[in-house]
Design an enzyme around this catalytic site. Structure first.
Site, PDB file in Angstrom:
ATOM      1  N   ASN A 115       0.587  -1.313   0.290  1.00  0.00           N
ATOM      2  CA  ASN A 115      -0.210   0.240  -0.099  1.00  0.00           C
ATOM      3  C   ASN A 115       1.110   1.688  -0.017  1.00  0.00           C
ATOM      4  O   ASN A 115       0.453   2.629  -0.544  1.00  0.00           O
ATOM      5  CB  ASN A 115      -0.653  -0.347   1.103  1.00  0.00           C
ATOM      6  N   GLY A 190       2.969  -5.756   7.400  1.00  0.00           N
ATOM      7  CA  GLY A 190       1.260  -6.049   6.587  1.00  0.00           C
ATOM      8  C   GLY A 190       0.442  -6.829   7.117  1.00  0.00           C
ATOM      9  O   GLY A 190       0.648  -6.379   8.410  1.00  0.00           O
ATOM     10  N   SER A 191       0.027  -8.114   6.821  1.00  0.00           N
ATOM     11  CA  SER A 191      -1.506  -8.445   7.272  1.00  0.00           C
ATOM     12  C   SER A 191      -1.146  -9.284   8.975  1.00  0.00           C
ATOM     13  O   SER A 191      -0.133  -9.667   8.896  1.00  0.00           O
ATOM     14  CB  SER A 191      -2.667  -8.786   6.399  1.00  0.00           C
ATOM     15  N   GLU A 212       4.426  -4.881  12.180  1.00  0.00           N
ATOM     16  CA  GLU A 212       3.908  -3.555  11.860  1.00  0.00           C
ATOM     17  C   GLU A 212       2.576  -3.944  11.014  1.00  0.00           C
ATOM     18  O   GLU A 212       2.892  -4.560   9.737  1.00  0.00           O
ATOM     19  CB  GLU A 212       4.505  -2.454  10.957  1.00  0.00           C
ATOM     20  N   CYS A 246      -2.833   2.044   6.294  1.00  0.00           N
ATOM     21  CA  CYS A 246      -2.922   0.428   7.935  1.00  0.00           C
ATOM     22  C   CYS A 246      -3.611   1.783   8.708  1.00  0.00           C
ATOM     23  O   CYS A 246      -3.977   1.685  10.105  1.00  0.00           O
ATOM     24  CB  CYS A 246      -1.961   0.327   8.144  1.00  0.00           C
ATOM     25  N   GLU A 336     -10.470  -5.517   9.086  1.00  0.00           N
ATOM     26  CA  GLU A 336      -9.849  -4.509   8.500  1.00  0.00           C
ATOM     27  C   GLU A 336     -10.035  -4.047   6.712  1.00  0.00           C
ATOM     28  O   GLU A 336     -10.660  -4.867   5.842  1.00  0.00           O
ATOM     29  CB  GLU A 336      -7.946  -4.403   8.469  1.00  0.00           C
TER      30      GLU A 336
END
Ligand code: NAD
Length: 458
Positions: A115, A190-191, A212, A246, A336
């Site tokens: 992103n 990331g996820s 993160e 995010c 999310e």
């Protein structure tokens, strides 16, 4: 380029030689990174447009400029960060002195998402260089234009034994890397599901990780807020990069009596920022790929669309959309969102709003729009979240003096500024004892010495 055993060994030797440790080397490499990004800036801007339809201005403000700022800050402060920290020493250890030295971790693997594919790879890289590490970079394969430019840039400017790029499908490549090599640190953005998988693979080799991750970041607005300013900042925070941020406000909690005014102003700001037809605006981004597009589209029937809702699969376009009548049990509120859909809920009391936030564990960010000090304190003190803003959105991450990171499900560890330096080093404890005297108290035989032990250790 694949990471071979020869290259990994060369990296290891490079780190062990001490070459990356000196202040001069670190500063030179940081400057080199800045020059590299400067030289590749037009290519990076084009790549970010190709991957996410980012305008050059947005690419600069949210990616490239933040990387420059991170490097500049590190260059300004590195000398002071590297100074050993003297700490006091208890009398029982006389005649000794103590210090803490920040030791580079070694070879770090930095894994980035799609992103903010440049910023989220290169900002941690700046921290890793400042900290004296060798680095393997793994860009996201889902932003292939940016990944290719970054690989070319790193190959042009850096020696392979110091910094290199590994490309490919993360599910395969990262797994192979972690099986074949023991890194000294993994810095993953990331996820949540992939974060869990990284943590479990890292556990096999006891490799430390910084994670993160994402989550659902609430945005709370009460009747004392400056509604016009709140609407502008929420619109910007939610719809920048088409909501694929995010720390974007994931959902809105608004006090009953200011709901209509706020929503009306958000709609006006969408028009002001992106015109009546955001699809034609040069400043409105696109969804990264068809899979994510379809996922976001599946959320639309889960509520009532107040405005927006238009979509075009061929262009991966979804309009800025505000929704109400969404149930908390729907996937839209269980996952999310990570796209330009903003569900809105009303609340009557601060306690009710806090209870709603607690239904979604550990948000990465929290935003409170209120001019009531007690309300600000109530939410910031009583809710757990990584970081956030009062009367603003997103911008806390652009202050290098603030740590950036999540807690629990939204992440482990922090970075930015000095916190990046800390993330890529560890505090090494060193106690030095003079030899001109050697008090015999601690040596056997111990008979009669208990009173001394009890005097010093209480
Ligand atoms: P992702 O987890 O799918 O991918 C991130 C990276 O991991 C990519 O480089 C990918 O190649 C690699 N990867 C993918 N599957 C893997 C696997 N099975 N094993 C090992 N590596 C694998 O995340 P994404 O879709 O690229 O990014 C979106 C997510 O990232 C969102 O949840 C968002 O909130 C989060 N995010 C967090 C931050 C933050 O700073 N906390 C910033 C940006 C994005």
């Amino acid at each position: 380029m694949p990471l071979t055993a020869t290259t990994f060994a060369a990296m290891h030797n490079c780190f062990c030689s001490g070459a990356t440790r000196t202040l001069a080397f670190r500063k030179k490499q940081l400057q080199l990174l800045k020059n590299a990004v400067k030289q590749f800036e037009p290519l990076l801007q084009r790549a970010l447009h190709a991957d996410l339809r980012k305008s050059p201005e947005e690419a600069y403000a949210t990616e490239i400029g933040l990387v420059y700022a991170e490097i500049t800050h590190a260059l300004q402060h590195l000398g002071e960060w590297m100074q050993p920290e003297k700490v006091s020493t208890p009398l029982m250890l006389f005649p000794s002195s103590s210090k803490i030295v920040r030791d580079p971790l070694g070879i770090s693997l930095i894994i980035a998402p799609w992103n903010y594919p440049a910023q989220l790879l290169l900002s941690p890289l700046a921290g890793a260089i400042a900290a004296g590490n060798c680095v393997v970079l793994k860009p996201s394969e889902l932003a292939p234009h940016t990944a290719a430019v970054i690989e070319q840039m790193i190959q042009t400017f850096f020696s392979e034994e110091h910094i290199m790029v590994v490309q490919g499908d993360g599910a395969l490549v990262v797994r192979q890397l972690l099986k074949a090599y023991r890194f000294d640190h993994i810095f993953f953005t990331g996820s949540i599901p992939v974060g869990k998988s990284i943590a479990s693979m890292a556990a096999e080799t006891l490799t430390p990780v910084t994670l993160e991750l994402g989550g659902k970041s609430p945005c709370i607005v009460d009747e004392t807020a400056n509604i016009a300013v709140a609407a502008a900042r929420i619109t910007w925070g939610k719809f920048t990069n088409a909501g694929q941020t995010c720390v974007a406000p994931d959902y809105l909690l608004v006090k009953n009596d200011c709901r209509d005014a706020l929503l009306q102003q958000i709609q006006q700001h969408v028009h002001r920022f992106y015109t009546a037809d955001p699809a034609a605006s040069p400043d409105y981004g696109r969804i990264i790929n068809r899979r994510r597009f379809d996922k976001l589209l599946s959320y639309l029937p889960q509520g009532n669309i107040l405005f927006g809702g238009q979509a075009n699969a061929a262009d991966l376009y979804i309009a800025p959309t505000v929704m109400d009548q969404v149930r908390h049990t729907q996937p839209l509120m269980q996952e999310e969102i990570f796209g330009p859909l903003l569900p809105v809920f009303t609340y009557r009391t601060n306690e009710e709003a806090a209870d709603l936030v607690r239904q979604h564990s550990n948000p990465l960010s929290l935003y409170v729009f209120s001019n009531n000090r007690k309300t600000q304190d109530y939410f910031t003190e009583n809710l757990g979240f990584g970081g956030g803003c009062i009367n603003n959105t997103l911008v806390h991450l652009s202050n290098p003096n603030l740590p950036f990171g999540g807690l629990g499900c939204s992440g482990t560890g922090q970075y930015h500024g000095k916190y990046s330096f800390d993330a890529f080093t560890r505090p090494k404890a060193i106690l030095q004892t003079a030899t001109w005297i050697d008090p015999p108290v601690k040596y056997p035989p111990y008979a009669g010495k208990m009173k001394w032990f009890k005097r010093f250790l209480r």
